[in-house]
Design a protein around this motif. Structure first.
Motif, mmCIF file in Angstrom:
data_model
loop_
_atom_site.group_PDB
_atom_site.id
_atom_site.type_symbol
_atom_site.label_atom_id
_atom_site.label_comp_id
_atom_site.label_asym_id
_atom_site.label_seq_id
_atom_site.Cartn_x
_atom_site.Cartn_y
_atom_site.Cartn_z
ATOM 1 N N ARG A 48 46.476 -2.261 -46.081
ATOM 2 C CA ARG A 48 46.181 -3.068 -47.269
ATOM 3 C C ARG A 48 47.324 -4.035 -47.574
ATOM 4 N NH1 ARG A 48 47.534 -3.762 -52.109
ATOM 5 N NH2 ARG A 48 49.040 -2.071 -52.160
ATOM 6 N N GLN A 49 48.570 -3.548 -47.455
ATOM 7 C CA GLN A 49 49.726 -4.407 -47.706
ATOM 8 C C GLN A 49 49.807 -5.542 -46.684
ATOM 9 O OE1 GLN A 49 53.124 -1.801 -47.849
ATOM 10 N NE2 GLN A 49 52.767 -1.234 -49.977
ATOM 11 N N GLU A 50 49.491 -5.271 -45.438
ATOM 12 C CA GLU A 50 49.518 -6.310 -44.407
ATOM 13 C C GLU A 50 48.425 -7.348 -44.670
ATOM 14 O OE1 GLU A 50 50.534 -8.655 -41.231
ATOM 15 O OE2 GLU A 50 51.690 -7.099 -42.254
ATOM 16 N N GLU A 51 47.251 -6.900 -45.111
ATOM 17 C CA GLU A 51 46.179 -7.841 -45.453
ATOM 18 C C GLU A 51 46.602 -8.734 -46.618
ATOM 19 O OE1 GLU A 51 42.826 -5.310 -46.152
ATOM 20 O OE2 GLU A 51 42.400 -5.076 -44.004
ATOM 21 N N GLU A 52 47.272 -8.157 -47.616
ATOM 22 C CA GLU A 52 47.772 -8.949 -48.743
ATOM 23 C C GLU A 52 48.833 -9.944 -48.279
ATOM 24 O OE1 GLU A 52 46.871 -9.180 -52.022
ATOM 25 O OE2 GLU A 52 45.164 -7.978 -51.366
ATOM 26 N N ARG A 53 49.715 -9.528 -47.389
ATOM 27 C CA ARG A 53 50.758 -10.408 -46.877
ATOM 28 C C ARG A 53 50.151 -11.584 -46.113
ATOM 29 N NH1 ARG A 53 54.132 -11.934 -43.139
ATOM 30 N NH2 ARG A 53 53.231 -10.878 -41.378
ATOM 31 N N GLN A 54 49.066 -11.337 -45.395
ATOM 32 C CA GLN A 54 48.422 -12.403 -44.632
ATOM 33 C C GLN A 54 47.811 -13.464 -45.550
ATOM 34 O OE1 GLN A 54 48.593 -12.966 -41.370
ATOM 35 N NE2 GLN A 54 49.903 -11.168 -41.239
ATOM 36 N N LYS A 55 47.521 -13.100 -46.790
ATOM 37 C CA LYS A 55 46.952 -14.056 -47.748
ATOM 38 C C LYS A 55 48.020 -14.970 -48.345
ATOM 39 C CE LYS A 55 43.247 -10.955 -49.182
ATOM 40 N NZ LYS A 55 42.696 -10.194 -50.312
ATOM 41 N N GLN A 56 49.289 -14.622 -48.191
ATOM 42 C CA GLN A 56 50.374 -15.396 -48.782
ATOM 43 C C GLN A 56 50.607 -16.682 -47.983
ATOM 44 O OE1 GLN A 56 53.713 -12.746 -48.743
ATOM 45 N NE2 GLN A 56 52.929 -11.502 -50.413
ATOM 46 N N SER A 57 51.115 -17.690 -48.675
ATOM 47 C CA SER A 57 51.456 -18.939 -48.002
ATOM 48 C C SER A 57 52.735 -18.746 -47.182
ATOM 49 C CB SER A 57 51.641 -20.060 -49.030
ATOM 50 O OG SER A 57 52.783 -19.795 -49.819
ATOM 51 N N GLN A 58 52.999 -19.670 -46.272
ATOM 52 C CA GLN A 58 54.178 -19.576 -45.405
ATOM 53 C C GLN A 58 55.489 -19.513 -46.199
ATOM 54 O OE1 GLN A 58 54.487 -19.161 -42.012
ATOM 55 N NE2 GLN A 58 52.296 -18.736 -42.117
ATOM 56 N N PRO A 59 55.678 -20.330 -47.233
ATOM 57 C CA PRO A 59 56.943 -20.228 -47.978
ATOM 58 C C PRO A 59 57.162 -18.852 -48.605
ATOM 59 C CG PRO A 59 55.862 -22.293 -48.500
ATOM 60 C CD PRO A 59 54.896 -21.481 -47.676
ATOM 61 N N VAL A 60 56.097 -18.228 -49.090
ATOM 62 C CA VAL A 60 56.228 -16.899 -49.692
ATOM 63 C C VAL A 60 56.521 -15.877 -48.602
ATOM 64 C CG1 VAL A 60 55.018 -15.098 -50.974
ATOM 65 C CG2 VAL A 60 54.760 -17.474 -51.651
ATOM 66 N N LYS A 61 55.790 -15.951 -47.479
ATOM 67 C CA LYS A 61 56.006 -15.013 -46.372
ATOM 68 C C LYS A 61 57.435 -15.074 -45.862
ATOM 69 C CE LYS A 61 51.413 -15.129 -44.299
ATOM 70 N NZ LYS A 61 50.686 -15.522 -43.087
ATOM 71 N N ASN B 149 49.978 -22.116 -57.558
ATOM 72 C CA ASN B 149 49.283 -20.875 -57.217
ATOM 73 C C ASN B 149 50.273 -19.822 -56.723
ATOM 74 O OD1 ASN B 149 46.809 -19.338 -56.771
ATOM 75 N ND2 ASN B 149 47.301 -19.560 -54.608
ATOM 76 N N ASP B 150 51.189 -20.224 -55.847
ATOM 77 C CA ASP B 150 52.214 -19.287 -55.357
ATOM 78 C C ASP B 150 53.070 -18.759 -56.505
ATOM 79 O OD1 ASP B 150 51.402 -19.417 -52.743
ATOM 80 O OD2 ASP B 150 53.004 -20.763 -52.086
ATOM 81 N N ALA B 151 53.444 -19.654 -57.425
ATOM 82 C CA ALA B 151 54.291 -19.242 -58.554
ATOM 83 C C ALA B 151 53.554 -18.267 -59.460
ATOM 84 C CB ALA B 151 54.743 -20.465 -59.345
ATOM 85 N N PHE B 152 52.245 -18.431 -59.590
ATOM 86 C CA PHE B 152 51.454 -17.542 -60.441
ATOM 87 C C PHE B 152 51.220 -16.192 -59.766
ATOM 88 C CE2 PHE B 152 47.301 -15.952 -61.924
ATOM 89 C CZ PHE B 152 47.612 -15.776 -63.261
ATOM 90 N N LEU B 153 50.832 -16.210 -58.482
ATOM 91 C CA LEU B 153 50.507 -14.967 -57.780
ATOM 92 C C LEU B 153 51.732 -14.208 -57.286
ATOM 93 C CD1 LEU B 153 47.433 -16.120 -55.669
ATOM 94 C CD2 LEU B 153 47.436 -14.803 -57.790
ATOM 95 N N PHE B 154 52.776 -14.939 -56.885
ATOM 96 C CA PHE B 154 53.972 -14.319 -56.310
ATOM 97 C C PHE B 154 55.210 -14.902 -56.984
ATOM 98 C CE2 PHE B 154 50.708 -15.041 -53.050
ATOM 99 C CZ PHE B 154 50.330 -13.738 -52.815
ATOM 100 N N PRO B 155 55.483 -14.512 -58.245
ATOM 101 C CA PRO B 155 56.600 -15.113 -58.981
ATOM 102 C C PRO B 155 57.941 -14.864 -58.294
ATOM 103 C CG PRO B 155 55.557 -13.354 -60.260
ATOM 104 C CD PRO B 155 54.803 -13.483 -58.991
ATOM 105 N N THR B 156 58.841 -15.830 -58.432
ATOM 106 C CA THR B 156 60.186 -15.712 -57.900
ATOM 107 C C THR B 156 60.940 -14.671 -58.711
ATOM 108 O OG1 THR B 156 60.089 -18.046 -57.330
ATOM 109 C CG2 THR B 156 62.255 -17.039 -57.332
ATOM 110 N N LYS B 157 61.754 -13.866 -58.046
ATOM 111 C CA LYS B 157 62.510 -12.823 -58.735
ATOM 112 C C LYS B 157 63.448 -13.444 -59.760
ATOM 113 C CE LYS B 157 62.319 -9.634 -54.892
ATOM 114 N NZ LYS B 157 63.017 -9.008 -53.794
ATOM 115 N N GLY B 158 63.498 -12.852 -60.937
ATOM 116 C CA GLY B 158 64.387 -13.319 -61.986
ATOM 117 C C GLY B 158 63.815 -14.439 -62.831
ATOM 118 N N VAL B 159 62.584 -14.868 -62.532
ATOM 119 C CA VAL B 159 61.951 -15.952 -63.278
ATOM 120 C C VAL B 159 60.735 -15.377 -63.998
ATOM 121 C CG1 VAL B 159 60.760 -18.168 -63.068
ATOM 122 C CG2 VAL B 159 62.693 -17.653 -61.584
ATOM 123 N N PRO B 160 60.578 -15.667 -65.289
ATOM 124 C CA PRO B 160 59.402 -15.135 -65.987
ATOM 125 C C PRO B 160 58.138 -15.671 -65.342
ATOM 126 C CG PRO B 160 60.616 -16.673 -67.393
ATOM 127 C CD PRO B 160 61.407 -16.492 -66.143
#
Length: 107
Positions: A25-38, A90-101
């Protein structure tokens, strides 16, 4: 074996199967991420404030284009900028940067 009761599954086998399912499941979620997030690349803290400067300003010296071609190139560039902004937001909403609200849904 028609009357035999089924044996209960071993707890270690259950745990192993659950771990495998979670890893899948975690690998499937990772595959949905954009290249910068990955790749863990730096991303804008506030994507709604990003400004894309037009790189195509029309004709340059010695390279005159018809007005229709210039308009099409500018429209394509605008569409590209809109798509880039949507992807970063979309990346900022789904995968927020650490330390940023996290972003709010309507931002």
């Amino acid at each position: 074996p028609a009357g035999e009761a089924q044996l209960e599954e071993d707890a270690a086998d259950v745990d192993k199967r659950r771990a495998e399912l979670e890893a899948k499941r975690q690998e499937e979620e990772r595959q949905k991420q954009s290249q910068p997030v990955k790749r863990g690349l730096p991303r804008p803290v506030a994507p709604q404030t990003m400004i894309f400067e037009p790189s195509f300003e029309g004709s340059s010296e010695g390279n005159a284009r018809p007005a229709a071609a210039t308009a099409l190139l500018q429209k394509a560039e605008t569409m590209l900028h809109e798509e880039m902004g949507a992807m970063v937001t979309n990346d900022a909403f789904l995968f927020p940067t650490k330390g940023v609200p996290p972003l709010k849904k309507g931002a």
